[in-house]
Design a protein around this motif. Structure first.
Motif, PDB file in Angstrom:
ATOM      1  N   PRO A 120       0.835  -1.213   0.000  1.00 59.49           N
ATOM      2  CA  PRO A 120       0.000   0.000   0.000  1.00 59.49           C
ATOM      3  C   PRO A 120       0.866   1.257   0.000  1.00 59.49           C
ATOM      4  N   MET A 121       0.474   2.229  -0.828  1.00 60.00           N
ATOM      5  CA  MET A 121       1.237   3.464  -0.951  1.00 60.00           C
ATOM      6  C   MET A 121       0.321   4.667  -0.789  1.00 60.00           C
ATOM      7  N   ASP A 122       0.855   5.683  -0.168  1.00 62.30           N
ATOM      8  CA  ASP A 122       0.131   6.935   0.015  1.00 62.30           C
ATOM      9  C   ASP A 122       0.392   7.828  -1.201  1.00 62.30           C
ATOM     10  N   MET A 123      -0.671   8.399  -1.768  1.00 63.78           N
ATOM     11  CA  MET A 123      -0.513   9.234  -2.948  1.00 63.78           C
ATOM     12  C   MET A 123       0.345  10.455  -2.650  1.00 63.78           C
ATOM     13  N   ALA A 124       0.283  10.965  -1.430  1.00 66.99           N
ATOM     14  CA  ALA A 124       1.081  12.143  -1.073  1.00 66.99           C
ATOM     15  C   ALA A 124       2.574  11.838  -1.167  1.00 66.99           C
ATOM     16  N   ALA A 125       2.958  10.608  -0.772  1.00 63.48           N
ATOM     17  CA  ALA A 125       4.370  10.228  -0.848  1.00 63.48           C
ATOM     18  C   ALA A 125       4.820  10.125  -2.310  1.00 63.48           C
ATOM     19  N   ILE A 126       3.957   9.592  -3.168  1.00 65.33           N
ATOM     20  CA  ILE A 126       4.290   9.491  -4.594  1.00 65.33           C
ATOM     21  C   ILE A 126       4.436  10.878  -5.203  1.00 65.33           C
ATOM     22  N   ARG A 127       3.521  11.772  -4.824  1.00 67.89           N
ATOM     23  CA  ARG A 127       3.578  13.128  -5.355  1.00 67.89           C
ATOM     24  C   ARG A 127       4.857  13.838  -4.917  1.00 67.89           C
ATOM     25  N   ALA A 128       5.237  13.647  -3.670  1.00 66.50           N
ATOM     26  CA  ALA A 128       6.460  14.281  -3.162  1.00 66.50           C
ATOM     27  C   ALA A 128       7.684  13.781  -3.940  1.00 66.50           C
ATOM     28  N   ALA A 129       7.700  12.474  -4.250  1.00 66.49           N
ATOM     29  CA  ALA A 129       8.827  11.915  -5.000  1.00 66.49           C
ATOM     30  C   ALA A 129       8.881  12.469  -6.419  1.00 66.49           C
ATOM     31  N   LEU A 130       7.717  12.607  -7.044  1.00 67.34           N
ATOM     32  CA  LEU A 130       7.678  13.130  -8.409  1.00 67.34           C
ATOM     33  C   LEU A 130       8.017  14.617  -8.463  1.00 67.34           C
ATOM     34  N   ASP A 131       7.664  15.359  -7.421  1.00 68.56           N
ATOM     35  CA  ASP A 131       7.979  16.793  -7.384  1.00 68.56           C
ATOM     36  C   ASP A 131       9.486  17.037  -7.377  1.00 68.56           C
ATOM     37  N   GLU A 132      10.229  16.070  -6.901  1.00 70.08           N
ATOM     38  CA  GLU A 132      11.684  16.214  -6.858  1.00 70.08           C
ATOM     39  C   GLU A 132      12.296  16.266  -8.256  1.00 70.08           C
ATOM     40  N   THR A 133      11.546  15.763  -9.257  1.00 71.29           N
ATOM     41  CA  THR A 133      12.073  15.782 -10.628  1.00 71.29           C
ATOM     42  C   THR A 133      11.979  17.171 -11.250  1.00 71.29           C
ATOM     43  N   GLY A 134      11.176  18.042 -10.647  1.00 68.17           N
ATOM     44  CA  GLY A 134      11.005  19.386 -11.193  1.00 68.17           C
ATOM     45  C   GLY A 134       9.980  19.470 -12.304  1.00 68.17           C
ATOM     46  N   GLU A 135       9.331  18.365 -12.652  1.00 66.07           N
ATOM     47  CA  GLU A 135       8.313  18.341 -13.698  1.00 66.07           C
ATOM     48  C   GLU A 135       6.915  18.358 -13.076  1.00 66.07           C
ATOM     49  N   ASN A 136       5.961  18.830 -13.849  1.00 69.95           N
ATOM     50  CA  ASN A 136       4.579  18.897 -13.382  1.00 69.95           C
ATOM     51  C   ASN A 136       3.854  17.610 -13.775  1.00 69.95           C
ATOM     52  N   SER A 137       3.641  16.730 -12.815  1.00 70.08           N
ATOM     53  CA  SER A 137       2.988  15.446 -13.076  1.00 70.08           C
ATOM     54  C   SER A 137       1.645  15.392 -12.358  1.00 70.08           C
ATOM     55  N   SER A 138       0.678  14.728 -12.976  1.00 69.27           N
ATOM     56  CA  SER A 138      -0.624  14.498 -12.335  1.00 69.27           C
ATOM     57  C   SER A 138      -0.762  13.009 -12.025  1.00 69.27           C
ATOM     58  N   ILE A 139      -1.414  12.709 -10.896  1.00 72.74           N
ATOM     59  CA  ILE A 139      -1.545  11.329 -10.440  1.00 72.74           C
ATOM     60  C   ILE A 139      -3.017  10.988 -10.279  1.00 72.74           C
TER      61      ILE A 139
END
Length: 342
Positions: free
Chosen positions: A58-77
């Motif tokens: 099980p994964m929290d969407m907030a944790a995934i978003r935080a990891a993707l934000d580190e790339t500097g790109e605008n991603s939607s989940i």
């Protein structure tokens, strides 16, 4: 019937010029904002890459978003349940592999095993087709609403007034998305169409009451009739709108990232819809008809007309005795009945 407000007697038409000036300023502000800031269109319209991944835990969407934000790109989940997520990012068809690699690298920092189930690319041609279809859907919905209202109330001016109020609501929603630079995708387009249906429903309720009051108060002026109709339906409008708005607030704050933009669009549209129904649709009817009810309006709801139809039907109906008797006998019976009435 439940009444949230006591009986009101507000002269809504008194401020119609103020409503029209505000509408004009809103159109000007929207045009400037659209030209300078534009819209943040999603990959449904611009093209991009979608990577669907499934985690083993099980994964929290907030944790995934935080990891993707580190790339500097605008991603939607978007979550699909069972620890499966779809990650979207704007890109060209040549950048699919680069985007997928960047997303995988970001997710590996979570230290949770995952597998990439599928990777899809939406090209610019598909995005352009989606944009055209969305615009046609909104345009055709407005046209058919005009036809429906015009047919129902036998007056095209009423239909056009209702659609002008709808256009106001959609313009306000578009302005809100342009100012906030929220992403516009197909879900948001669905919210636009939903608001159109919700707003015209309120307008039709007032128009129905106006038609009823034309029949009940045939000597009442159009100004008095419109104000009376709005005041009589004001409590119903507020109760209905507040019920929807409360539910949308819950979706906005607790519905998660997937429903956030949809709830935001609905909130803006519903609040705007309450205003436009009262401040635009009925004042426009009043101004365009020059403060006078047409003969068509009065004739459509005339009690004398309805009574005349009933009387004609009654005169055409024969009694059981007349129906069973020969034609000559029927003539004698009718003649005797007329002499008796004299």
């Amino acid at each position: 019937m439940m009444h949230l407000l006591p009986k009101t007697n507000i002269d809504f038409l008194k401020y119609r010029n103020v409503y029209f000036v505000l509408f004009a300023l809103l159109l000007l502000a929207g045009a400037v904002c659209f030209a300078t800031k534009g819209f943040n269109l999603g990959i449904d319209f611009t093209g991009g890459t979608m990577v669907q991944v499934k985690f083993e835990k099980p994964m929290d969407m907030a944790a995934i978003r935080a990891a993707l934000d580190e790339t500097g790109e605008n991603s939607s989940i978007q979550s699909y349940g069972e620890d499966t997520f779809a990650i979207r990012e704007k890109s060209t068809s040549n950048e699919v592999g680069v985007v997928q690699g960047r997303i995988e690298q970001a997710l590996q920092t979570l230290n949770v095993p995952f597998t990439v189930e599928q990777t899809n690319s939406v090209g610019p041609a598909v995005g352009s087709d989606m944009t055209e279809r969305a615009l046609w859907a909104i345009l055709l919905s407005l046209v058919f609403i005009i036809i429906y209202v015009a047919f129902r109330f036998s007056n095209i001016l009423w239909g056009i007034s209702g659609v002008v109020a709808l256009f106001h609501d959609l313009w306000v929603m578009a302005l809100a998305f342009s100012l906030t630079q929220r992403e516009i995708d197909l879900v948001v387009v669905a919210a636009f169409l939903t608001v159109a249906g919700f707003s015209i429903n309120d307008t039709i309720v007032i128009f129905d009451r106006m038609r009823e009051n034309i029949r009940l108060h045939p000597k009442m002026s159009m100004r008095e009739l419109i104000n009376l109709s709005i005041n009589e339906t004001l409590s119903r409008t507020i109760i209905t709108s507040l019920t929807v708005i409360f539910a949308l607030f819950i979706l906005y704050f607790m519905g998660g990232e997937v429903l956030n933009s949809f709830a935001f669009a609905m909130l803006v549209g519903c609040i705007s819809g309450v205003y436009s129904t009262i401040a635009l649709s009925t004042p426009l009817v009043y101004v365009w008809q020059k403060g006078q009810l047409s003969d068509l309006d009065r004739g459509y709801a005339s009690p004398k007309k309805e009574a005349a139809k009933i009387s004609i039907k009654e005169q055409r109906q024969d009694t059981p005795a007349e129906a069973a008797a020969p034609k000559k006998t029927v003539t004698k019976i009718k003649r005797a009945r007329k002499n008796k009435q004299k």
